[in-house]
Design a protein around this motif. Structure first.
Motif, short mmCIF file in Angstrom:
data_model
loop_
_atom_site.label_atom_id
_atom_site.label_comp_id
_atom_site.label_asym_id
_atom_site.label_seq_id
_atom_site.Cartn_x
_atom_site.Cartn_y
_atom_site.Cartn_z
N ALA A 121 0.67 -1.40 -0.05
CA ALA A 121 -0.12 -0.24 0.20
C ALA A 121 0.99 1.32 0.01
O ALA A 121 0.84 2.13 0.61
CB ALA A 121 -1.01 -0.36 1.64
N PRO A 122 1.86 1.07 -1.18
CA PRO A 122 2.64 2.78 -0.81
C PRO A 122 1.96 4.11 -1.43
O PRO A 122 2.39 4.94 -0.93
CB PRO A 122 3.34 2.28 -2.00
N GLY A 141 -3.98 -8.00 6.38
CA GLY A 141 -3.44 -8.00 8.24
C GLY A 141 -3.54 -6.50 8.74
O GLY A 141 -2.96 -6.03 9.73
N ASP A 142 -4.15 -5.50 8.14
CA ASP A 142 -4.89 -4.65 9.33
C ASP A 142 -3.95 -3.68 9.37
O ASP A 142 -2.93 -2.51 10.33
CB ASP A 142 -5.12 -4.72 10.59
N PHE A 143 -3.33 -3.40 7.87
CA PHE A 143 -1.57 -2.39 7.55
C PHE A 143 -2.57 -1.44 8.05
O PHE A 143 -3.48 -0.91 6.80
CB PHE A 143 -1.06 -2.81 6.28
N GLY A 144 -1.35 -0.32 8.43
CA GLY A 144 -2.09 1.19 9.06
C GLY A 144 -1.12 1.95 8.26
O GLY A 144 -1.78 3.67 8.85
N HIS A 145 -0.28 2.08 7.11
CA HIS A 145 0.66 2.57 6.82
C HIS A 145 -0.06 2.61 5.64
O HIS A 145 1.28 3.72 5.52
CB HIS A 145 1.70 1.90 7.03
N VAL A 164 10.76 3.46 7.44
CA VAL A 164 10.98 2.45 7.66
C VAL A 164 9.18 2.05 9.06
O VAL A 164 8.60 3.07 9.64
CB VAL A 164 11.79 1.54 9.41
N LEU A 165 8.74 1.37 8.16
CA LEU A 165 7.51 0.79 9.02
C LEU A 165 7.24 -0.33 9.62
O LEU A 165 6.27 -0.53 10.43
CB LEU A 165 6.51 0.83 7.64
N GLY A 166 7.65 -1.30 10.06
CA GLY A 166 7.38 -2.23 10.93
C GLY A 166 7.06 -3.92 10.59
O GLY A 166 7.45 -4.81 11.18
N THR A 167 5.89 -3.85 9.82
CA THR A 167 5.12 -4.42 9.65
C THR A 167 4.83 -3.98 8.51
O THR A 167 4.81 -2.90 7.85
CB THR A 167 3.52 -4.57 10.93
#
Length: 206
Positions: free
Chosen positions: A18-19, A28-32, A159-162
Motif C-alpha cells: 500500500a505505498p 493484515g490490518d496494515f495501517g501505514h 521504516v514501517l515495521g509491519t
C-alpha cells in the motif's frame, strides 16, 4: 525473448504494501498506507517515469490493474501525464487474477491457469520489457519461481515495521548486480539490480 522487470516502491525495511494510499491494501490490518506520499517529488517521478515508459507490455495483479484502469484511460489530451497515458493505454496488459474479472481497459487479457507457466511463456515471446508495476503478490510469485530479470526499486527513507515485504519467505537466493542508482533531495534512492546467479559465501573468521 522478453525480459521481466519489477518496478516497486519499498521502505528501508523492505515493505512494499500500500505505498499509494490508506485503502490500497489493508490486508493484515496494515495501517501505514500512503507511506510514499510525503517523499514523492518531481525528482522521484523523473526516476520511475522512464521505467514505466520503457514497457513493451505490462504484467499486473488484479488490485493494481483496477487502480490503473480507473485512472490512465481517462487522462485527457494535453494533460501533463498524457504521454505516459498513451504508452500505458496502448501496450498489451496481462493480468494475473484468481477470479474471472471483466477487463475493460483496452489491450488487456487475463493470464489463464498457472501464472508461473503463463509468465514463462510470455518470456519466450518477443515483447521487449514486460514491466510489473506494484502488484506485490504477483511479484512475490515471480521471485519464488526465478522469473525476474531486473529489479527497479525505489527505496523510501521510512521504516514501517509491519506489512508485506517484496522479498519474503520463498524468495530464491540470488546475487544481484547494481546497474544504476540515483538519489533525490527527499532521500529517495532509485536502484536497478539484475540477478547474477546464486549468492557467494565466505567467512571473516580467523
Amino acid at each position: 525473448m522478453s525480459t521481466i522487470a519489477i518496478n516497486m516502491f519499498v521502505s528501508l525495511d523492505g515493505v512494499a504494501q500500500a505505498p499509494g494510499g490508506p485503502k490500497e491494501d489493508v490486508d493484515g490490518d496494515f495501517g501505514h498506507g500512503g507511506w510514499t506520499v510525503p517523499y514523492f517529488t518531481e525528482q522521484v517521478g523523473d526516476i520511475v517515469g522512464p521505467w514505466h515508459a520503457s514497457a513493451g507490455a505490462l504484467l499486473l495483479g488484479r488490485r493494481t490493474y483496477d487502480i490503473f484502469a480507473a485512472y490512465w484511460p481517462h487522462v485527457p489530451d494535453g494533460h501533463e501525464e498524457a504521454p505516459m497515458a498513451k504508452i500505458l493505454n496502448n501496450v498489451p496488459k496481462y493480468v494475473a487474477s484468481r477470479s474471472k474479472p471483466s477487463l475493460t481497459w483496452e489491450n488487456s487479457s487475463l493470464l489463464d491457469g498457472d501464472v508461473p507457466a503463463a509468465v514463462a511463456e510470455l518470456k519466450r515471446q518477443d515483447l521487449g520489457e514486460v514491466v510489473v508495476v506494484g502488484s506485490l503478490d504477483l511479484a512475490q510469485t515471480l521471485i519464488a519461481n526465478d522469473l525476474v530479470d531486473e529489479y527497479r526499486l525505489t527505496v523510501f527513507p521510512v521504516v514501517l515495521g509491519t506489512g508485506k515485504r517484496l522479498f519474503g519467505d520463498g524468495a530464491v537466493p540470488s546475487g544481484l548486480e547494481l546497474v544504476s542508482a540515483r538519489t533525490t533531495d527527499s532521500g529517495v534512492v532509485g536502484c536497478v539490480y539484475r540477478p547474477v546467479g546464486k549468492p557467494g559465501y565466505g567467512s571473516f573468521e580467523l
